[in-house]
Design a protein around this motif. Structure first.
Motif: not given
Length: 304
Positions: A225-237
């Motif tokens: 679960a520690k990986i997911a926040p960065l992935a979401v941030a990089l996908l966001s505008d």
């Protein structure tokens, strides 16, 4: 549900468990509609089960989000196209792709078979290319989109017994950079994450020494679960400043990884001969040679 990915449609490959599952759940929590892709194979890529993708899609829907399962392979162009097409057919568009699907077939280099080499390269490197190519057409037309590719310090730094995996993962980093350069004119971004987390793939790595066993015990404390926040941030505008970058995530640490650049040079007005290279160039550069490091030699401290 509302958040950074409101109104976006995201495809996550290899999302039936581990890192992929957590990224799919996090994207949905951030407001995205998610295509949950997983063929349900073993760590080595054998077999198939529709259950994992369906289960994660149901988890998302039970939490109030929107998701559909997909069990197509990323390793062939036709099926990769079908994954992206399902996103468009179901939700009308596609805005983000997380290339996470992968397998392992570890073997010492001189003992590695051609099928072991081919299978890993096909899923990781070819899969990332096929998925990106399929989505890239839509991204170009709508002049927006973001890729997040999973690379590995096994490729960026090195590791034992993983020539196929390491080659694929370093290739993905180069692929991502090329996509970023080629597609920036269309407002399309491409970044990499090298994840540290306990997963089925990590659990399959042989443990032959006390040092390896100790490292594995540390890895068990690094949750996916520690990986997911960065992935979401990089996908966001709001993550649009990052493009063509390589990150690593290890528990609560986020690293920006270096990319190859010249570090020293030697010059001669007369030009070089093999003999002068041996006598002058190599000795002059030797002080800056890199050791034969592996990932564990660089990340030596306990992050937790």
């Amino acid at each position: 549900m509302s958040g950074l990915l409101d109104g976006k449609v995201v495809v996550v490959t290899g999302a039936g468990g581990g890192i992929g599952r957590d990224m799919a759940l996090a994207c949905a929590k951030a407001g995205a509609k998610v295509v949950v892709n997983d063929i349900g194979a073993s760590v080595s890529g054998e077999g198939g089960d529709t259950g994992p993708a369906k289960q994660v899609a149901e988890e998302i829907k039970a939490a109030g989000g929107e998701a559909v399962p997909n069990t197509d392979s990323v390793a062939e162009p036709a099926t990769a196209n079908a994954i992206i097409q399902q996103a468009v057919d179901t939700y009308g568009r596609v805005d983000g792709v997380i290339n996470n699907a992968g397998i392992l077939r570890d073997r010492i280099f001189h003992k590695m078979s051609e099928p072991e080499w081919d299978a890993v390269i096909k899923v990781h490197l070819y899969g990332a290319y096929y998925m990106s190519k399929a989505a890239g057409t839509f991204f170009k037309e709508q002049e927006s989109g973001a890729f997040v590719h999973m690379t590995s310090t096994s490729g960026l730094i090195g590791n034992f017994g993983q020539a196929n995996y390491s080659a694929a993962k370093l290739g993905i980093a180069a692929l991502s950079k090329s996509i970023a350069l080629d597609m920036q004119r269309f407002n399309v971004r491409s970044n990499c994450i090298a994840p540290f987390a306990w997963s089925r793939m990590i659990a399959s790595i042989p443990v032959d020494t006390p040092e390896q066993a100790a490292r594995v015990e540390k890895m068990k404390r690094m949750t996916t679960a520690k990986i997911a926040p960065l992935a979401v941030a990089l996908l966001s505008d709001k993550g649009s400043d990052a493009n063509g970058q390589i990150f690593a995530v290890r528990a609560n640490e986020i690293f920006l990884m270096s990319q190859p650049r010249p570090i020293r040079s030697v010059h001669t007005a007369e030009g070089w001969t093999p003999e002068s290279v041996i006598e002058t160039a190599l000795p002059a550069l030797k002080g800056s040679f890199f050791d034969l490091d592996r990932s564990g030699d660089i990340f030596t401290w306990d992050p937790i």
